[in-house]
Design a protein around this motif. Structure first.
Motif, mmCIF file in Angstrom:
data_model
loop_
_atom_site.group_PDB
_atom_site.id
_atom_site.type_symbol
_atom_site.label_atom_id
_atom_site.label_comp_id
_atom_site.label_asym_id
_atom_site.label_seq_id
_atom_site.Cartn_x
_atom_site.Cartn_y
_atom_site.Cartn_z
ATOM 1 N N ARG A 21 2.322 -2.598 4.771
ATOM 2 C CA ARG A 21 3.791 -2.613 4.854
ATOM 3 C C ARG A 21 4.360 -3.604 3.838
ATOM 4 N N ALA A 24 4.145 -2.428 0.394
ATOM 5 C CA ALA A 24 5.177 -1.420 0.105
ATOM 6 C C ALA A 24 6.552 -2.045 -0.028
ATOM 7 N N SER A 35 9.473 5.423 9.569
ATOM 8 C CA SER A 35 8.380 5.961 10.406
ATOM 9 C C SER A 35 8.866 6.602 11.697
ATOM 10 N N CYS A 61 1.252 5.086 7.683
ATOM 11 C CA CYS A 61 0.674 5.290 6.358
ATOM 12 C C CYS A 61 1.573 6.175 5.493
ATOM 13 N N GLN A 62 2.156 7.184 6.100
ATOM 14 C CA GLN A 62 3.084 8.051 5.373
ATOM 15 C C GLN A 62 4.306 7.253 4.914
ATOM 16 N N TYR A 64 4.391 4.120 4.245
ATOM 17 C CA TYR A 64 4.022 3.131 3.235
ATOM 18 C C TYR A 64 3.447 3.779 1.976
ATOM 19 N N GLY A 65 3.386 5.114 1.960
ATOM 20 C CA GLY A 65 2.878 5.808 0.791
ATOM 21 C C GLY A 65 1.382 5.679 0.609
ATOM 22 N N VAL A 66 0.651 5.564 1.709
ATOM 23 C CA VAL A 66 -0.807 5.429 1.651
ATOM 24 C C VAL A 66 -1.445 6.818 1.660
ATOM 25 N N GLY A 67 -2.386 7.044 0.758
ATOM 26 C CA GLY A 67 -3.042 8.347 0.693
ATOM 27 C C GLY A 67 -4.470 8.313 1.178
#
Length: 283
Positions: A21, A24, A35, A61-62, A64-67
Motif C-alpha cells: 500500500r 503504491a 478496494s 492487490c488489485q 495496489y496494482g500488484v500482478g
C-alpha cells in the motif's frame, strides 16, 4: 526450525500488504475507496489482528496494482493463515477468547508476564493446575479437569522444544506465599520455579511486599513479541470470563514501561531463588 504458525503467517502477510500500500503511495483511506473494504478491516489486516480472507487479498492487490505471481503467493499465504493450530483440539475445554491467546503465545518469540495471585500457566506443575482449577470450577468432572491439565502441559512443551521463547515473569510475593492445594503441592511448585529459573531463556523475579506502591497495582497482564519484531506488539489482559487486547500504541508503550519498572522493583533472580527456597523449606 519449526514452521511458522498461522498467527505469524497472518502478521507476515499484513506487513507485506502494508508495504505494498505504501509503495503504491496510498493512505488507508485511499485504499478504502479503491478496494471497497472498510478502514477498520484494512487496519486489522495490516496489523495481523484478524483472519485474512483470500478474496480481500485479491481486492487489495488489485487496488495496489500488484500482478501475478505475487498475488498468487499472497493468496496462498492467506489460505495458510486460516489453518488452526494444535490448540484447537482443546476447544471443548477452553473458551474462544483464551484459545485465541494460546495461539498467539505459541508463536511468540518473547513473553513478558506480570501475575499477582497465582503461578502463570506456563510455569505450573500438574498438581498445582488441578488445585487452582478445582477451586474455580468445583463441579468440573475428572475428565474435564484432566483436559485442563493436559492443555497446560501442552503449552509448556514449547519451552522444551526447538527455538523456545524468551520468558520474563514478575510474580507478586503473594504468588509464592499463597497456599494452593496442599503443602506438598505448593512445595513442589516453588521448587519447580527455582528449577525453571536456571534456564538461560527464562527469568522469574519476585516483587516483594516491601516494594510498596508500584505501577502494576491495576492488575496482571502479559505482553508478546513476535519473530522479526523489535518490540512488543501485543498486550493481553485477562479477567474472569474474557480478555482485552489494548490496541493503541500508547497502551503498549505504557504496559512496557510498567513491566520494566516492575523488573526494577523486583528481587534479582538470585534473591528470588533464595526466597522461594526458604518458603519451600517452611512448608
Amino acid at each position: 526450525m519449526t514452521e511458522p504458525g498461522p498467527n505469524i503467517r497472518r502478521r507476515q502477510l499484513g506487513r507485506e500488504l502494508r508495504r505494498l500500500r505504501e509503495q503504491a503511495g496510498m493512505t488507508i483511506d485511499q485504499a478504502v475507496v479503491v478496494s471497497g473494504l472498510s478502514n477498520p478491516t484494512i487496519s486489522r489486516i495490516e496489523n495481523g489482528k484478524q483472519t485474512i480472507k483470500p478474496k480481500n487479498v485479491r481486492l487489495l492487490c488489485q487496488a495496489y496494482g500488484v500482478g501475478v505471481p505475487l498475488v498468487d503467493t499472497l493468496v496462498r499465504l492467506a489460505e495458510e493463515s486460516e489453518d488452526r493450530g494444535w490448540w484447537v483440539a482443546y476447544s471443548d475445554t477452553v473458551p474462544n477468547w483464551f484459545e485465541q491467546y494460546v495461539g498467539l503465545e505459541t508463536d511468540a518469540a518473547e513473553i513478558l508476564s506480570f501475575e499477582t495471585e497465582y503461578v502463570p500457566g506456563l510455569l505450573q506443575t500438574a498438581e498445582y493446575t488441578r488445585a487452582i482449577t478445582k477451586a474455580s470450577w468445583p463441579n468440573q468432572s475428572e475428565a474435564d479437569l484432566a483436559r485442563v491439565v493436559e492443555l497446560r502441559q501442552s503449552r509448556q512443551r514449547r519451552l522444551d522444544g526447538p527455538n523456545p521463547p524468551e520468558l520474563h515473569m514478575v510474580l507478586g510475593e503473594a504468588v509464592a506465599r499463597w497456599l494452593i492445594g496442599s503443602p506438598t503441592v505448593m512445595r513442589e511448585q516453588l521448587r519447580h520455579l527455582i528449577d525453571m529459573n536456571e534456564r538461560s531463556n527464562l527469568t522469574i523475579q519476585i516483587l516483594p511486599f516491601t516494594a510498596g506502591a508500584h505501577p502494576g497495582l491495576s492488575g496482571p497482564f502479559a505482553m508478546l513479541r513476535f519473530p522479526n519484531d523489535d518490540e512488543v506488539s501485543t498486550v493481553y489482559v485477562e479477567f474472569d470470563n474474557g480478555s482485552l487486547y489494548p490496541p493503541r500504541r500508547q497502551d503498549i508503550e505504557r504496559y512496557t514501561w510498567i513491566f520494566r519498572r516492575l523488573q526494577e522493583l523486583a528481587l534479582p533472580v538470585e534473591d528470588t531463588n533464595s526466597l522461594l527456597s526458604t518458603l519451600a523449606a517452611e512448608l
